[in-house]
Design a protein around this motif. Structure first.
Motif, short mmCIF file in Angstrom:
data_model
loop_
_atom_site.label_atom_id
_atom_site.label_comp_id
_atom_site.label_asym_id
_atom_site.label_seq_id
_atom_site.Cartn_x
_atom_site.Cartn_y
_atom_site.Cartn_z
N GLN A 125 32.18 29.05 89.49
CA GLN A 125 31.79 27.92 88.64
C GLN A 125 30.47 27.30 89.11
O GLN A 125 29.57 27.05 88.31
CB GLN A 125 32.90 26.87 88.64
N LYS A 126 30.34 27.04 90.41
CA LYS A 126 29.10 26.45 90.94
C LYS A 126 27.94 27.44 90.81
O LYS A 126 26.81 27.05 90.51
CB LYS A 126 29.29 26.02 92.38
N GLY A 127 28.23 28.72 91.04
CA GLY A 127 27.18 29.74 90.89
C GLY A 127 26.66 29.78 89.47
O GLY A 127 25.45 29.77 89.24
N ARG A 128 27.58 29.79 88.51
CA ARG A 128 27.19 29.81 87.10
C ARG A 128 26.38 28.57 86.73
O ARG A 128 25.39 28.65 85.99
CB ARG A 128 28.45 29.92 86.23
N ALA A 129 26.75 27.42 87.27
CA ALA A 129 26.01 26.18 86.97
C ALA A 129 24.56 26.28 87.45
O ALA A 129 23.64 25.86 86.74
CB ALA A 129 26.71 24.99 87.61
N TRP A 130 24.36 26.86 88.63
CA TRP A 130 22.99 27.01 89.14
C TRP A 130 22.21 28.04 88.33
O TRP A 130 21.02 27.87 88.07
CB TRP A 130 22.99 27.35 90.63
N PHE A 131 22.88 29.12 87.89
CA PHE A 131 22.20 30.11 87.05
C PHE A 131 21.78 29.49 85.72
O PHE A 131 20.69 29.75 85.22
CB PHE A 131 23.09 31.32 86.78
N GLU A 132 22.65 28.66 85.15
CA GLU A 132 22.32 28.01 83.89
C GLU A 132 21.12 27.09 84.05
O GLU A 132 20.23 27.05 83.18
CB GLU A 132 23.53 27.25 83.36
N LYS A 133 21.09 26.36 85.15
CA LYS A 133 19.96 25.46 85.40
C LYS A 133 18.66 26.26 85.51
O LYS A 133 17.65 25.92 84.90
CB LYS A 133 20.21 24.68 86.70
N ALA A 134 18.70 27.36 86.27
CA ALA A 134 17.50 28.18 86.46
C ALA A 134 17.10 28.90 85.17
O ALA A 134 15.91 29.11 84.92
CB ALA A 134 17.74 29.20 87.58
N SER A 135 18.08 29.27 84.35
CA SER A 135 17.78 30.03 83.13
C SER A 135 16.99 29.21 82.11
O SER A 135 16.40 29.77 81.19
CB SER A 135 19.06 30.59 82.50
N ARG A 136 16.97 27.90 82.26
CA ARG A 136 16.16 27.07 81.36
C ARG A 136 14.67 27.39 81.53
O ARG A 136 13.88 27.17 80.62
CB ARG A 136 16.38 25.59 81.66
N TYR A 137 14.31 27.89 82.70
CA TYR A 137 12.90 28.17 83.01
C TYR A 137 12.60 29.67 83.09
O TYR A 137 11.45 30.07 83.01
CB TYR A 137 12.51 27.51 84.34
N ARG A 138 13.64 30.48 83.33
CA ARG A 138 13.42 31.91 83.49
C ARG A 138 14.62 32.65 82.89
O ARG A 138 15.70 32.65 83.45
CB ARG A 138 13.29 32.24 84.98
N SER A 139 14.42 33.30 81.76
CA SER A 139 15.53 33.93 81.04
C SER A 139 16.13 35.12 81.77
O SER A 139 17.28 35.48 81.53
CB SER A 139 15.07 34.35 79.65
N SER A 140 15.39 35.74 82.66
CA SER A 140 15.88 36.94 83.35
C SER A 140 16.90 36.62 84.45
O SER A 140 17.42 37.53 85.10
CB SER A 140 14.71 37.73 83.95
N VAL A 141 17.22 35.35 84.63
CA VAL A 141 18.16 34.93 85.67
C VAL A 141 19.49 35.67 85.57
O VAL A 141 20.04 36.11 86.57
CB VAL A 141 18.41 33.40 85.58
#
Length: 92
Positions: free
Chosen positions: A51-67
């Motif tokens: 859950q925490k991992g996914r939350a950080w990926f979602e945050k990063a994906s706002r700036y980089r879609s390849s996350v």
């Protein structure tokens, strides 16, 4: 001087790496957000939490879609690195 087992030294370094990465991720560094997501996802330096991992990926994906391409990779593979993997696969 008492000797410390190498595994304890490595574990301590990994925990500190997570803490340093988390600090940078919270400050807005997208690469560190990806790394923290990977660390949570794999339990590397921190208790495993999808859950925490996914939350950080979602945050990063706002700036980089390849996350999302590196979300299940080992810690340290950056989202931009996944683009080079895609090129290699297309060459084969």
């Amino acid at each position: 001087m008492e000797r410390v087992p190498l595994s304890e030294v490595v574990s301590d370094c990994v925990r500190r790496w997570f803490q340093d990465s988390l600090k940078e991720a919270k400050a807005g560094d997208v690469a560190m957000q990806v790394l923290v997501g990977q660390m949570y996802h794999s339990g590397y330096g921190v208790a495993r939490s999808e859950q925490k991992g996914r939350a950080w990926f979602e945050k990063a994906s706002r700036y980089r879609s390849s996350v999302w391409k590196v979300s299940n990779k080992r810690p340290g593979l950056n989202a931009s690195d996944s683009d080079s993997d895609e090129v290699k696969e297309n060459i084969k």
